[in-house]
Design an enzyme around this catalytic site. Structure first.
Site, PDB file in Angstrom:
ATOM      1  N   HIS A   1       3.208  -2.909   2.577  1.00  0.00           N
ATOM      2  CA  HIS A   1       2.501  -4.160   2.297  1.00  0.00           C
ATOM      3  C   HIS A   1       3.276  -5.062   1.339  1.00  0.00           C
ATOM      4  O   HIS A   1       2.972  -6.251   1.221  1.00  0.00           O
ATOM      5  CB  HIS A   1       1.089  -3.878   1.755  1.00  0.00           C
ATOM      6  CG  HIS A   1       1.036  -3.403   0.335  1.00  0.00           C
ATOM      7  ND1 HIS A   1       0.906  -2.078  -0.012  1.00  0.00           N
ATOM      8  CD2 HIS A   1       1.080  -4.077  -0.835  1.00  0.00           C
ATOM      9  CE1 HIS A   1       0.867  -1.957  -1.330  1.00  0.00           C
ATOM     10  NE2 HIS A   1       0.968  -3.171  -1.850  1.00  0.00           N
TER      11      HIS A   1
ATOM     12  N   ASP B   1       1.815   3.331   4.765  1.00  0.00           N
ATOM     13  CA  ASP B   1       2.211   2.242   3.853  1.00  0.00           C
ATOM     14  C   ASP B   1       3.573   2.515   3.224  1.00  0.00           C
ATOM     15  O   ASP B   1       3.828   2.130   2.084  1.00  0.00           O
ATOM     16  CB  ASP B   1       1.148   2.029   2.766  1.00  0.00           C
ATOM     17  CG  ASP B   1       1.301   0.684   2.061  1.00  0.00           C
ATOM     18  OD1 ASP B   1       1.883  -0.245   2.658  1.00  0.00           O
ATOM     19  OD2 ASP B   1       0.873   0.567   0.896  1.00  0.00           O
TER      20      ASP B   1
ATOM     21  N   SER C   1       3.195  -1.720  -6.926  1.00  0.00           N
ATOM     22  CA  SER C   1       3.189  -1.158  -5.569  1.00  0.00           C
ATOM     23  C   SER C   1       4.603  -0.809  -5.113  1.00  0.00           C
ATOM     24  O   SER C   1       5.515  -1.620  -5.210  1.00  0.00           O
ATOM     25  CB  SER C   1       2.582  -2.162  -4.591  1.00  0.00           C
ATOM     26  OG  SER C   1       1.222  -2.348  -4.856  1.00  0.00           O
TER      27      SER C   1
END
Length: 471
Positions: A109, A139, A212
């Site tokens: 993402h 992911d 992230s």
């Protein structure tokens, strides 16, 4: 007096020092870990373009004699029509180098909408990265930069990670490069909505936007996870952070390197957890396993004779305690391998051999609920009314045999069990319901006990525990 007082103060001081010394020794020192491995943690920024639909409304009226009248008429349509405007977009995240020749791991993402990916090191060198591959289900994304002799992290194993163990994260929250935060492992094997193939590591490490894709280290300096997401009602950290286990990451990275895509094992069942009430209705001593609510047609499970109502308790020698345990186990199983599975079927243990298939890219099992026009039949014992489904509605629903539609639910047994209007009752007490007449007959014969009932709700099968009252 002063002499005794000074001796007392000295004694108390020594006691406090002795008591605090073991506590101080138990607190971790992350300084060496950070010095050694932070150079392998990178900042990732992206540049892309997004189309944004824009409509000009409520434009203030401009007098015709105004010098701006012609200007606005030239640029704004009098009918306020919308148009697509292409605007630049950017994102910020973290990553880490896993090989000295330039392979970098981050989250999908972070880079999914990027036209250009820039990787920046601690020494301020910047590289434009090539996207090797992405895996949306886990992911995980794999990048490659054109460089050699880069600093790297050391990969550990998430399988030996323990709840309560100290862990540390390095990343770029809100753009603050190489921020270090620490905490403990709060839980393992967390299953989150839409992420059934990742048994997440839950921590209380402070993770925020920009973290992230960054690494999660243990005290040995080994990467045990990839920081991926947080649970938050504010958009910021609230004590619940989730990381992708490094064992999952390594499997995904190997497949992306070798083939550019990720292949996962597929069983072809829809499952749910076994609650205490459902365990009682199935005659089990305790809640355990993954309850099969639907067997998908033409799936490995269908070919292996799995049945609705089976409770999977062991897969390839691995005990299945909860339904969330099964998808990651099946997902990492090689395609075409033959696996022995143990299920509980009507109170007995049954062994089934299944040949694992490949997980489809999309689940095309989509059902819709359309209320039929047939007359309803009421069951006062359960407090609901049901009706038959005609052939046209069955084709639309994807239900080609049996079942009755719930038209109305009163206060009573059915509502207490969780049955709602427009649910389709497919099975009661392990008996497939043929039609309304059969439903009425089965209900009249039920004894006062707890029985499982299988329904279809908005396209998804679901078992409920129905407590049957005495006649």
């Amino acid at each position: 007096m002063k002499h005794y007082l000074s001796r007392y103060i000295l004694g108390v001081g020594l006691m406090i020092g002795l008591l605090s010394a073991p506590l101080a020794q138990q607190l971790p020192d992350f300084t060496k870990l950070v010095e050694k491995y932070s150079p392998a943690v990178v900042n990732i920024s992206t540049i892309g373009k997004t189309k944004k639909s824009k409509t000009f409304k409520n434009i203030p009226e401009i007098p015709e004699d105004s010098p701006f009248h012609d200007f606005f008429r030239h640029f704004f349509d009098e009918n306020n029509e919308s148009f697509d405007e292409e605007r630049p977009s950017t994102s910020l995240g973290s990553g880490f180098i896993i090989s000295s020749d330039g392979y970098v791991v981050t989250n999908t993402h972070v880079i999914e909408k990027a036209d250009k990916i820039i990787v920046r090191l601690t020494d301020r060198r910047e590289f434009v990265a090539e996207k090797i591959g992405v895996d949306e289900r886990s992911d995980i994304a794999l990048l490659k930069v054109d460089a050699t002799n880069l600093p790297t992290v050391k990969l550990g194993s998430s399988s030996v990670l323990k709840v309560g163990e100290w862990v540390l994260a390095i990343g770029s929250p809100f753009g603050f490069d190489h921020s270090v935060t620490a905490g403990i492992v709060s839980a393992k094997g967390r299953s989150l909505p839409d992420d059934t193939y990742v048994p997440f590591i839950q921590t209380d490490v402070a993770i925020n936007p920009g973290n992230s894709g960054g690494p999660l280290f243990n005290l040995d300096g080994e990467v045990v996870g990839v920081n991926s997401l947080i649970y938050s009602r504010t958009g910021g950290f609230m004590g619940l952070s989730f990381a992708i286990p490094v064992d999952v990451m390594k499997n995904v990275v190997d497949q992306l390197k070798n083939g550019g895509k990720v292949s996962r094992g597929w069983l072809g069942v829809l499952i749910q957890d076994v609650t205490y009430e459902l365990a009682e209705s199935f005659g089990m001593e305790k809640p355990q396993g993954a309850l099969v609510a639907k067997v998908l047609p033409d799936s490995p499970a269908a070919e292996a004779n799995f049945q609705v109502g089976d409770i999977i308790i062991n897969f390839d020698g691995i005990e299945v305690e909860r339904s969330a345990d099964l998808p990651p186990i099946v997902g990492k199983t090689p395609v075409n391998s033959s696996i022995e599975t143990v299920v509980i079927r009507q109170g007995k243990r049954v062994s089934l051999n299944v040949t694992i298939g490949e997980l489809p890219s999309e689940d095309d099992v989509k059902l819709a609920v359309i209320e039929p026009k047939s007359q309803a039949t009421t069951s006062s014992r359960l407090g609901l009314s049901v009706s038959d489904l005609d052939d046209e509605k069955r084709n639309t629903l994807g239900i080609f045999d049996g079942g009755v539609l719930v038209r109305h639910v009163e206060f009573g047994v059915a509502r207490n069990a969780g049955i709602r209007k427009n649910d389709i009752i497919m099975m009661i007490d392990n008996i497939n319901i043929k039609n309304v007449a059969h439903f009425k007959e089965i209900v009249s014969q039920l004894s006062a006990t707890t029985v499982p009932v299988l329904i279809h709700r908005a396209g998804s099968p679901l078992f409920l525990a129905l407590k049957i009252p005495a006649k």
